[in-house]
Design a protein around this motif. Structure first.
Motif, PDB file in Angstrom:
ATOM      1  N   LEU A   1       0.836  -1.203   0.000  1.00 53.65           N
ATOM      2  CA  LEU A   1       0.000   0.000   0.000  1.00 53.65           C
ATOM      3  C   LEU A   1       0.872   1.255   0.000  1.00 53.65           C
ATOM      4  O   LEU A   1       0.644   2.177  -0.791  1.00 53.65           O
ATOM      5  CB  LEU A   1      -0.924   0.009   1.216  1.00 53.65           C
ATOM      6  CG  LEU A   1      -1.777   1.257   1.406  1.00 53.65           C
ATOM      7  CD1 LEU A   1      -2.765   1.426   0.264  1.00 53.65           C
ATOM      8  CD2 LEU A   1      -2.506   1.198   2.736  1.00 53.65           C
ATOM      9  N   ALA A   2       1.881   1.286   0.854  1.00 49.88           N
ATOM     10  CA  ALA A   2       2.762   2.460   0.920  1.00 49.88           C
ATOM     11  C   ALA A   2       3.485   2.659  -0.408  1.00 49.88           C
ATOM     12  O   ALA A   2       3.616   3.803  -0.882  1.00 49.88           O
ATOM     13  CB  ALA A   2       3.763   2.301   2.058  1.00 49.88           C
TER      14      ALA A   2
ATOM     15  N   LEU B   1       1.261  12.806   2.638  1.00 52.38           N
ATOM     16  CA  LEU B   1       0.182  12.061   3.284  1.00 52.38           C
ATOM     17  C   LEU B   1       0.513  11.817   4.750  1.00 52.38           C
ATOM     18  O   LEU B   1      -0.364  11.935   5.624  1.00 52.38           O
ATOM     19  CB  LEU B   1      -0.082  10.749   2.547  1.00 52.38           C
ATOM     20  CG  LEU B   1      -1.251   9.925   3.079  1.00 52.38           C
ATOM     21  CD1 LEU B   1      -2.553  10.734   3.081  1.00 52.38           C
ATOM     22  CD2 LEU B   1      -1.401   8.650   2.263  1.00 52.38           C
ATOM     23  N   HIS B   2       1.766  11.489   5.037  1.00 53.83           N
ATOM     24  CA  HIS B   2       2.227  11.321   6.420  1.00 53.83           C
ATOM     25  C   HIS B   2       1.933  12.588   7.222  1.00 53.83           C
ATOM     26  O   HIS B   2       1.349  12.532   8.312  1.00 53.83           O
ATOM     27  CB  HIS B   2       3.731  11.006   6.395  1.00 53.83           C
ATOM     28  CG  HIS B   2       4.435  11.128   7.695  1.00 53.83           C
ATOM     29  ND1 HIS B   2       4.232  10.261   8.752  1.00 53.83           N
ATOM     30  CD2 HIS B   2       5.385  12.013   8.104  1.00 53.83           C
ATOM     31  CE1 HIS B   2       5.020  10.611   9.752  1.00 53.83           C
ATOM     32  NE2 HIS B   2       5.726  11.675   9.388  1.00 53.83           N
ATOM     33  N   ALA B   3       2.296  13.739   6.677  1.00 52.59           N
ATOM     34  CA  ALA B   3       2.071  15.008   7.366  1.00 52.59           C
ATOM     35  C   ALA B   3       0.578  15.302   7.515  1.00 52.59           C
ATOM     36  O   ALA B   3       0.133  15.755   8.579  1.00 52.59           O
ATOM     37  CB  ALA B   3       2.764  16.137   6.607  1.00 52.59           C
ATOM     38  N   GLY B   4      -0.176  15.067   6.459  1.00 54.02           N
ATOM     39  CA  GLY B   4      -1.617  15.313   6.518  1.00 54.02           C
ATOM     40  C   GLY B   4      -2.303  14.451   7.562  1.00 54.02           C
ATOM     41  O   GLY B   4      -3.160  14.930   8.319  1.00 54.02           O
ATOM     42  N   LEU B   5      -1.916  13.192   7.617  1.00 54.49           N
ATOM     43  CA  LEU B   5      -2.493  12.302   8.633  1.00 54.49           C
ATOM     44  C   LEU B   5      -2.104  12.754  10.034  1.00 54.49           C
ATOM     45  O   LEU B   5      -2.923  12.712  10.953  1.00 54.49           O
ATOM     46  CB  LEU B   5      -2.054  10.855   8.402  1.00 54.49           C
ATOM     47  CG  LEU B   5      -2.706  10.133   7.231  1.00 54.49           C
ATOM     48  CD1 LEU B   5      -2.030   8.791   6.989  1.00 54.49           C
ATOM     49  CD2 LEU B   5      -4.201   9.951   7.473  1.00 54.49           C
ATOM     50  N   ASN B   6      -0.858  13.183  10.193  1.00 57.75           N
ATOM     51  CA  ASN B   6      -0.440  13.674  11.504  1.00 57.75           C
ATOM     52  C   ASN B   6      -1.247  14.899  11.914  1.00 57.75           C
ATOM     53  O   ASN B   6      -1.657  15.025  13.074  1.00 57.75           O
ATOM     54  CB  ASN B   6       1.055  14.016  11.510  1.00 57.75           C
ATOM     55  CG  ASN B   6       1.904  12.796  11.715  1.00 57.75           C
ATOM     56  OD1 ASN B   6       1.468  11.814  12.297  1.00 57.75           O
ATOM     57  ND2 ASN B   6       3.123  12.866  11.233  1.00 57.75           N
TER      58      ASN B   6
ATOM     59  N   ALA C   1      -1.089   4.999  11.773  1.00 63.34           N
ATOM     60  CA  ALA C   1      -0.957   4.805  10.319  1.00 63.34           C
ATOM     61  C   ALA C   1       0.064   5.782   9.747  1.00 63.34           C
ATOM     62  O   ALA C   1       0.890   5.421   8.893  1.00 63.34           O
ATOM     63  CB  ALA C   1      -2.317   4.992   9.643  1.00 63.34           C
ATOM     64  N   SER C   2       0.028   7.007  10.240  1.00 62.44           N
ATOM     65  CA  SER C   2       0.980   8.007   9.774  1.00 62.44           C
ATOM     66  C   SER C   2       2.410   7.631  10.138  1.00 62.44           C
ATOM     67  O   SER C   2       3.336   7.820   9.345  1.00 62.44           O
ATOM     68  CB  SER C   2       0.630   9.366  10.366  1.00 62.44           C
ATOM     69  OG  SER C   2       1.574  10.310   9.937  1.00 62.44           O
ATOM     70  N   ALA C   3       2.603   7.106  11.335  1.00 63.97           N
ATOM     71  CA  ALA C   3       3.943   6.688  11.766  1.00 63.97           C
ATOM     72  C   ALA C   3       4.482   5.599  10.845  1.00 63.97           C
ATOM     73  O   ALA C   3       5.677   5.570  10.534  1.00 63.97           O
ATOM     74  CB  ALA C   3       3.902   6.201  13.212  1.00 63.97           C
ATOM     75  N   TYR C   4       3.606   4.711  10.398  1.00 69.32           N
ATOM     76  CA  TYR C   4       4.041   3.677   9.457  1.00 69.32           C
ATOM     77  C   TYR C   4       4.590   4.323   8.183  1.00 69.32           C
ATOM     78  O   TYR C   4       5.634   3.922   7.664  1.00 69.32           O
ATOM     79  CB  TYR C   4       2.888   2.722   9.112  1.00 69.32           C
ATOM     80  CG  TYR C   4       3.338   1.651   8.156  1.00 69.32           C
ATOM     81  CD1 TYR C   4       3.931   0.489   8.630  1.00 69.32           C
ATOM     82  CD2 TYR C   4       3.216   1.820   6.776  1.00 69.32           C
ATOM     83  CE1 TYR C   4       4.399  -0.478   7.749  1.00 69.32           C
ATOM     84  CE2 TYR C   4       3.676   0.863   5.897  1.00 69.32           C
ATOM     85  CZ  TYR C   4       4.258  -0.288   6.391  1.00 69.32           C
ATOM     86  OH  TYR C   4       4.721  -1.234   5.514  1.00 69.32           O
ATOM     87  N   LEU C   5       3.901   5.338   7.692  1.00 67.62           N
ATOM     88  CA  LEU C   5       4.370   6.019   6.478  1.00 67.62           C
ATOM     89  C   LEU C   5       5.691   6.746   6.722  1.00 67.62           C
ATOM     90  O   LEU C   5       6.560   6.783   5.839  1.00 67.62           O
ATOM     91  CB  LEU C   5       3.311   6.986   5.962  1.00 67.62           C
ATOM     92  CG  LEU C   5       2.027   6.343   5.451  1.00 67.62           C
ATOM     93  CD1 LEU C   5       1.027   7.413   5.030  1.00 67.62           C
ATOM     94  CD2 LEU C   5       2.310   5.376   4.308  1.00 67.62           C
TER      95      LEU C   5
ATOM     96  N   LEU D   1       9.289   6.083   4.701  1.00 61.22           N
ATOM     97  CA  LEU D   1      10.203   7.068   4.099  1.00 61.22           C
ATOM     98  C   LEU D   1      11.650   6.788   4.488  1.00 61.22           C
ATOM     99  O   LEU D   1      12.553   6.878   3.658  1.00 61.22           O
ATOM    100  CB  LEU D   1       9.826   8.484   4.534  1.00 61.22           C
ATOM    101  CG  LEU D   1       8.584   9.058   3.891  1.00 61.22           C
ATOM    102  CD1 LEU D   1       8.177  10.349   4.586  1.00 61.22           C
ATOM    103  CD2 LEU D   1       8.803   9.294   2.409  1.00 61.22           C
ATOM    104  N   VAL D   2      11.877   6.443   5.740  1.00 63.27           N
ATOM    105  CA  VAL D   2      13.234   6.222   6.227  1.00 63.27           C
ATOM    106  C   VAL D   2      13.760   4.858   5.803  1.00 63.27           C
ATOM    107  O   VAL D   2      14.846   4.748   5.225  1.00 63.27           O
ATOM    108  CB  VAL D   2      13.287   6.351   7.767  1.00 63.27           C
ATOM    109  CG1 VAL D   2      14.664   5.963   8.299  1.00 63.27           C
ATOM    110  CG2 VAL D   2      12.924   7.757   8.191  1.00 63.27           C
ATOM    111  N   PHE D   3      13.005   3.812   6.093  1.00 63.55           N
ATOM    112  CA  PHE D   3      13.538   2.457   5.967  1.00 63.55           C
ATOM    113  C   PHE D   3      13.348   1.826   4.599  1.00 63.55           C
ATOM    114  O   PHE D   3      14.134   0.970   4.211  1.00 63.55           O
ATOM    115  CB  PHE D   3      12.941   1.565   7.055  1.00 63.55           C
ATOM    116  CG  PHE D   3      13.293   2.061   8.426  1.00 63.55           C
ATOM    117  CD1 PHE D   3      14.612   2.057   8.869  1.00 63.55           C
ATOM    118  CD2 PHE D   3      12.328   2.574   9.261  1.00 63.55           C
ATOM    119  CE1 PHE D   3      14.947   2.537  10.121  1.00 63.55           C
ATOM    120  CE2 PHE D   3      12.649   3.057  10.524  1.00 63.55           C
ATOM    121  CZ  PHE D   3      13.965   3.028  10.950  1.00 63.55           C
ATOM    122  N   ARG D   4      12.327   2.239   3.872  1.00 62.08           N
ATOM    123  CA  ARG D   4      12.122   1.696   2.519  1.00 62.08           C
ATOM    124  C   ARG D   4      12.633   2.639   1.439  1.00 62.08           C
ATOM    125  O   ARG D   4      13.211   2.208   0.467  1.00 62.08           O
ATOM    126  CB  ARG D   4      10.653   1.378   2.276  1.00 62.08           C
ATOM    127  CG  ARG D   4      10.049   0.336   3.187  1.00 62.08           C
ATOM    128  CD  ARG D   4      10.552  -1.037   2.919  1.00 62.08           C
ATOM    129  NE  ARG D   4      10.133  -1.453   1.586  1.00 62.08           N
ATOM    130  CZ  ARG D   4      10.499  -2.595   1.035  1.00 62.08           C
ATOM    131  NH1 ARG D   4      11.256  -3.422   1.678  1.00 62.08           N
ATOM    132  NH2 ARG D   4      10.103  -2.902  -0.163  1.00 62.08           N
TER     133      ARG D   4
END
Length: 180
Positions: free
Chosen positions: A13-14, A119-124, A159-163, A167-170
């Motif tokens: 999904l990410a 999307l990460h920022a928006g979810l946060n 969910a945002s933390a997963y994104l 960004l960092v790990f994938r």
């Protein structure tokens, strides 16, 4: 994860979000918002230059930790006033966390990463607003509604933390992992 191992549904999904042009409007909005960031030394410090690594990951511990503690209190019958204070303190801690995240976002290297980052920022932001609503509900005596709202907020920021981790790990983004 090593090559050849099956990907989780969340990873798929990410990765799909990376190529989702529907996120380009959100990217544009964050690009304009990033334009209000200070320049020079202030921007460097928002990115954690004096620390030797990004400030954003360290700051995320504050709102996420406080909100998690509040949820634990809620689920274990803990002090409702303490839970309300933790929700409120987490909400206040979200502002500097968001500013440091925006500074990191502005240095992302690719369209794909900036889509996921937006999307990460928006979810946060949405999650923080939900926790703000939880605080208001609790403050007005609607504790049960505040608890339920916190559970929704925790799901959103989780969910945002997963994104962010994606960004960092994938994606290997240096802005998100220390190289900005």
């Amino acid at each position: 994860m090593t090559d050849g191992e099956p990907q989780s549904a969340l990873a798929k999904l990410a990765e799909g979000l990376e190529n989702d042009s529907r996120l380009d409007g959100l990217r544009s909005w964050y690009r304009r918002l990033a334009g209000v960031l200070p320049s020079g030394r202030a921007l460097d410090e928002l990115r954690g230059q004096s620390l030797g690594h990004p400030l954003h990951p360290a700051l995320t511990a504050m709102p996420l930790g406080m909100w998690t503690a509040a949820v634990v209190l809620d689920l274990t019958g803990g002090d409702p006033d303490a839970a309300r204070r933790l929700v409120g303190a987490g909400f206040l801690a979200a502002a500097p966390t968001a500013a440091s995240g925006l500074a990191d976002w502005s240095a992302l290297r690719s369209v794909e990463s900036s889509r996921v980052g937006a999307l990460h920022a928006g979810l946060n932001g949405f999650g923080a607003a939900v926790f703000g609503l939880s605080w208001c509900l609790r403050r007005s005596g609607r504790h049960r509604a505040g608890v339920m709202t916190s559970l929704v907020g925790a799901t959103i920021v989780g969910a945002s933390a997963y994104l962010g981790g994606h960004l960092v790990f994938r994606r290997g983004e240096p802005a998100a992992s220390g190289g900005a």
